[in-house]
Design a protein around this motif. Structure first.
Motif, PDB file in Angstrom:
ATOM      1  N   ARG A  73      27.759   5.392   7.227  1.00 20.16           N
ATOM      2  CA  ARG A  73      27.135   6.457   6.441  1.00 20.16           C
ATOM      3  C   ARG A  73      26.821   5.980   5.033  1.00 20.16           C
ATOM      4  O   ARG A  73      25.772   6.285   4.478  1.00 20.16           O
ATOM      5  N   HIS A  74      27.749   5.222   4.447  1.00 17.66           N
ATOM      6  CA  HIS A  74      27.511   4.722   3.098  1.00 17.66           C
ATOM      7  C   HIS A  74      26.344   3.736   3.097  1.00 17.66           C
ATOM      8  O   HIS A  74      25.491   3.773   2.209  1.00 17.66           O
ATOM      9  N   PHE A  75      26.277   2.863   4.095  1.00 13.45           N
ATOM     10  CA  PHE A  75      25.219   1.860   4.154  1.00 13.45           C
ATOM     11  C   PHE A  75      23.853   2.506   4.313  1.00 13.45           C
ATOM     12  O   PHE A  75      22.898   2.146   3.638  1.00 13.45           O
ATOM     13  N   PHE A  76      23.738   3.474   5.192  1.00 13.57           N
ATOM     14  CA  PHE A  76      22.454   4.107   5.446  1.00 13.57           C
ATOM     15  C   PHE A  76      22.221   5.312   4.542  1.00 13.57           C
ATOM     16  O   PHE A  76      21.176   5.962   4.633  1.00 13.57           O
ATOM     17  N   ARG A  77      23.181   5.634   3.683  1.00 11.17           N
ATOM     18  CA  ARG A  77      23.072   6.783   2.764  1.00 11.17           C
ATOM     19  C   ARG A  77      22.703   8.068   3.503  1.00 11.17           C
ATOM     20  O   ARG A  77      21.919   8.869   3.035  1.00 11.17           O
TER      21      ARG A  77
END
Length: 83
Positions: A73-77
């Motif tokens: 989730r953090h990587f793909f925002r």
């Protein structure tokens, strides 16, 4: 275009080149921007030890799945990271 036209064109090109060189020499360089500061809200979740351990897990582990999902989730925002 005769010889006179060639001399005029050469003088124009030379004048432009000198003008650009003079501007480049006298123009002060812009100060470089500092690196952007990352707030804790934008920082990736700290699952370092969990993710290292989960690399070798061969069976389903809820803690590993949660850690990988938060990292994804953090990587793909795609959403706010859990904290």
């Amino acid at each position: 275009m005769g010889r006179a036209g060639g001399l005029v064109m050469g003088a124009i090109v030379l004048g432009l080149a000198l003008t650009l060189a003079l501007i480049a020499a006298l123009d002060p360089t812009a100060p470089r921007a500092s690196a952007p500061q990352i707030s804790r809200a934008d920082a990736p979740p700290d699952y370092g030890d969990t993710l290292r351990r989960c690399r070798t897990v061969t069976e389903a582990d809820p803690a590993c799945e949660a850690a990988w999902e938060a990292k994804r989730r953090h990587f793909f925002r795609s959403g706010k990271p859990e904290q």
